[in-house]
Design an enzyme around this catalytic site. Structure first.
Site, PDB file in Angstrom:
ATOM      1  N   PRO A  78       0.803  -1.205   0.018  1.00  0.00           N
ATOM      2  CA  PRO A  78      -0.010  -0.155  -0.036  1.00  0.00           C
ATOM      3  C   PRO A  78       1.060   1.312  -0.110  1.00  0.00           C
ATOM      4  CG  PRO A  78      -0.688  -1.285   1.929  1.00  0.00           C
ATOM      5  CD  PRO A  78       0.678  -1.901   1.154  1.00  0.00           C
ATOM      6  N   GLU A 105       2.872  -7.789   8.848  1.00  0.00           N
ATOM      7  CA  GLU A 105       3.036  -6.112   8.670  1.00  0.00           C
ATOM      8  C   GLU A 105       3.883  -5.794   7.449  1.00  0.00           C
ATOM      9  OE1 GLU A 105       1.240  -4.821  10.984  1.00  0.00           O
ATOM     10  OE2 GLU A 105       0.776  -6.995  11.402  1.00  0.00           O
ATOM     11  N   ARG A 142      -4.107  -9.649 -20.052  1.00  0.00           N
ATOM     12  CA  ARG A 142      -5.042  -9.486 -21.138  1.00  0.00           C
ATOM     13  C   ARG A 142      -4.561  -8.751 -22.207  1.00  0.00           C
ATOM     14  NH1 ARG A 142      -8.533  -5.837 -21.066  1.00  0.00           N
ATOM     15  NH2 ARG A 142     -10.622  -7.380 -21.299  1.00  0.00           N
ATOM     16  N   ASP A 157     -10.573  -0.767 -24.972  1.00  0.00           N
ATOM     17  CA  ASP A 157     -11.102  -0.900 -23.622  1.00  0.00           C
ATOM     18  C   ASP A 157     -10.962   0.496 -22.972  1.00  0.00           C
ATOM     19  OD1 ASP A 157     -11.797  -3.164 -22.503  1.00  0.00           O
ATOM     20  OD2 ASP A 157      -9.742  -3.829 -22.238  1.00  0.00           O
TER      21      ASP A 157
HETATM   22  N1  4HQ Z   1      -1.178  -5.484   1.325  1.00  0.00           N
HETATM   23  N2  4HQ Z   1      -1.755  -2.869  -2.721  1.00  0.00           N
HETATM   24  C1  4HQ Z   1      -0.232  -5.687   3.484  1.00  0.00           C
HETATM   25  C2  4HQ Z   1      -1.910  -4.768   0.543  1.00  0.00           C
HETATM   26  C3  4HQ Z   1      -1.483  -3.929  -0.935  1.00  0.00           C
HETATM   27  C4  4HQ Z   1      -2.264  -3.129  -1.441  1.00  0.00           C
HETATM   28  C5  4HQ Z   1       0.213  -6.035   0.526  1.00  0.00           C
HETATM   29  C6  4HQ Z   1      -1.312  -5.670   2.454  1.00  0.00           C
HETATM   30  C7  4HQ Z   1       1.375  -6.218   1.591  1.00  0.00           C
HETATM   31  C8  4HQ Z   1       1.964  -6.835   3.604  1.00  0.00           C
HETATM   32  N3  4HQ Z   1      -0.542  -4.319  -1.860  1.00  0.00           N
HETATM   33  N4  4HQ Z   1       0.937  -6.505   2.705  1.00  0.00           N
HETATM   34  N5  4HQ Z   1      -3.210  -2.172  -1.070  1.00  0.00           N
HETATM   35  O1  4HQ Z   1      -2.794  -4.019   0.892  1.00  0.00           O
HETATM   36  O2  4HQ Z   1      -0.593  -3.756  -2.893  1.00  0.00           O
END
Ligand code: 4HQ
Length: 233
Positions: A78, A105, A142, A157
């Site tokens: 994230p 985490e 795709r 698209d």
């Molecule tokens: N995670 N976009 C926590 C995500 C995520 C997202 C991936 C959760 C990594 C450790 N990854 N782990 N949103 O939420 O890519």
């Protein structure tokens, strides 16, 4: 989870047809301890667990050794930059992409020294990077010629054109009092094309005006947008 997703749908068939090669690597196979540990407690204390660096480094080394061309390493997180259609196009032109999926985490910060790009699929917290990796894989796959039946539909698209999609209808022409717009039944292809452009532009203006900043509009589209904005359509 990843195996199940890869055996289904459009991506599954692409792999069967060898249009695309995907390998899954279990980080536990790159551990050396009795318990096959991929995580440990955080230095400095606090809740949750952190992914250990060494199994990840060994896995990345093993993946690199399988290929002659460079492997671009993505970390699903994230904290990454938001994944877009543009990224799908760009990553799809690379020889090899490895997507590192963390749990818990997240990964030990030193892993980032081996990461080329940190990618997020959106501002929400998932329980692992596997679903984000599958999302990115699907968007890349795709676009590979032959993966989606109709190359035309891929080219047209929604986000490839930088605008939201126009409304779609199929038979019957009326469901109770819900009717298909007359223009689509008219057989006037010039008018249909124009109506669809107008609907795409109207929806984009309404729902995602930010997209209009970077959309490449042709003369007709600029004229239509002008008329929509001035209430003349
Ligand atoms: N995670 N976009 C926590 C995500 C995520 C997202 C991936 C959760 C990594 C450790 N990854 N782990 N949103 O939420 O890519």
């Amino acid at each position: 989870m990843v195996e199940a997703a890869l055996s289904a749908g459009v991506v599954g068939r692409a792999i069967e047809k060898r249009l695309l090669e995907v390998a899954i690597h279990d980080l536990r196979d790159f551990t050396t301890d009795r318990h096959r540990s991929v995580d440990d407690v955080p230095y400095g204390g606090g809740p949750g667990m952190v992914m250990k660096p060494e199994p990840i480094f060994r896995a990345l080394d093993a993946i690199a050794a399988r290929h002659d061309a460079p492997v671009t390493v993505l970390l699903m997180s994230p904290q990454g930059t938001r994944f877009t259609q543009r990224d799908a196009e760009r990553l799809g032109s690379l020889p090899h992409v490895a997507m590192l999926c963390g749990r818990y985490e997240g990964v030990d910060e030193r892993v980032r020294s081996r990461v080329d790009e940190e990618v997020s699929i959106g501002d929400y917290v998932l329980s692992g990077g596997e679903l984000p990796a599958l999302v990115v894989l699907d968007a890349i796959a795709r676009r590979v010629p032959g993966v989606v039946g109709d190359d035309q539909s891929v080219a047209e698209d929604s986000f490839s054109r930088g605008l939201l999609d126009f409304p779609h209808y199929t038979r019957p022409a009326a469901v109770g009092d819900l009717r298909v717009p007359d223009v689509l039944l008219s057989g006037n292809h010039q008018e249909i094309r124009r109506w669809r452009k107008q609907e795409s532009l109207g929806r984009t203006l309404e729902r995602r005006p930010d997209l209009l900043e970077s959309a490449a509009l042709d003369d007709e589209e600029r004229e239509l947008l002008d008329r929509i904005r001035n209430g003349r359509l």
